[in-house]
Design a protein around this motif. Structure first.
Motif, PDB file in Angstrom:
ATOM      1  N   UNK A  11      35.711  38.000  43.321  1.00 15.79           N
ATOM      2  CA  UNK A  11      36.193  36.934  42.439  1.00 15.79           C
ATOM      3  C   UNK A  11      35.015  36.205  41.802  1.00 15.79           C
ATOM      4  N   UNK A  12      33.990  35.876  42.586  1.00 15.86           N
ATOM      5  CA  UNK A  12      32.807  35.196  42.055  1.00 15.86           C
ATOM      6  C   UNK A  12      32.119  36.015  40.977  1.00 15.86           C
ATOM      7  N   UNK A  13      31.995  37.317  41.204  1.00 19.87           N
ATOM      8  CA  UNK A  13      31.370  38.193  40.213  1.00 19.87           C
ATOM      9  C   UNK A  13      32.210  38.245  38.940  1.00 19.87           C
ATOM     10  N   UNK A  14      33.523  38.292  39.097  1.00 18.84           N
ATOM     11  CA  UNK A  14      34.422  38.307  37.938  1.00 18.84           C
ATOM     12  C   UNK A  14      34.264  37.009  37.146  1.00 18.84           C
ATOM     13  N   UNK A  15      34.254  35.871  37.847  1.00 16.09           N
ATOM     14  CA  UNK A  15      34.116  34.577  37.164  1.00 16.09           C
ATOM     15  C   UNK A  15      32.776  34.483  36.434  1.00 16.09           C
ATOM     16  N   UNK A  47      31.038  37.105  35.224  1.00 16.30           N
ATOM     17  CA  UNK A  47      31.057  38.010  34.076  1.00 16.30           C
ATOM     18  C   UNK A  47      31.908  37.439  32.940  1.00 16.30           C
ATOM     19  N   UNK A  48      32.913  36.643  33.278  1.00 18.01           N
ATOM     20  CA  UNK A  48      33.757  35.994  32.278  1.00 18.01           C
ATOM     21  C   UNK A  48      33.179  34.655  31.818  1.00 18.01           C
ATOM     22  N   UNK A  49      32.011  34.301  32.345  1.00 16.88           N
ATOM     23  CA  UNK A  49      31.309  33.058  32.036  1.00 16.88           C
ATOM     24  C   UNK A  49      32.135  31.812  32.364  1.00 16.88           C
ATOM     25  N   UNK A  50      32.943  31.917  33.419  1.00 19.21           N
ATOM     26  CA  UNK A  50      33.690  30.767  33.918  1.00 19.21           C
ATOM     27  C   UNK A  50      32.764  29.914  34.776  1.00 19.21           C
ATOM     28  N   UNK A  51      31.891  30.562  35.542  1.00 13.96           N
ATOM     29  CA  UNK A  51      30.896  29.872  36.362  1.00 13.96           C
ATOM     30  C   UNK A  51      29.525  30.487  36.112  1.00 13.96           C
TER      31      UNK A  51
END
Length: 80
Positions: free
Chosen positions: A66-70, A72-76
């Motif tokens: 989830x952290x990696x996804x966030x 890559x989506x520039x959420x975090x």
């Protein structure tokens, strides 16, 4: 303060020395549909900091994915 979600693993996605900055990050995440929660912590030599978490992941692997996804989506910018 929002209670911590169910699940063993959480992501720390922010840490701010100023409560207003932390609230700004929480507000921005909530507008994206996330349910972050905020906790104060005493940091040795630095005083009180305000940490922002996302969570309730059933495993370390699920949290890391989830952290990696966030990221890559520039959420975090980063996570712990």
């Amino acid at each position: 303060l929002r209670p911590a979600p169910e699940g063993v693993f959480t992501l720390q996605i922010g840490s701010h020395p100023n409560l207003d900055e932390a609230k700004d990050q929480v507000d921005a995440l909530e507008k994206l549909g996330f349910k972050p929660y905020l906790r104060a912590a005493e940091v040795k030599g630095k005083g009180k900091w305000f940490r922002i978490f996302l969570g309730g992941y059933p495993s370390k692997d699920a949290a890391e994915k989830a952290g990696q996804k966030y990221q890559s989506e520039q959420v975090v910018e980063s996570f712990v």
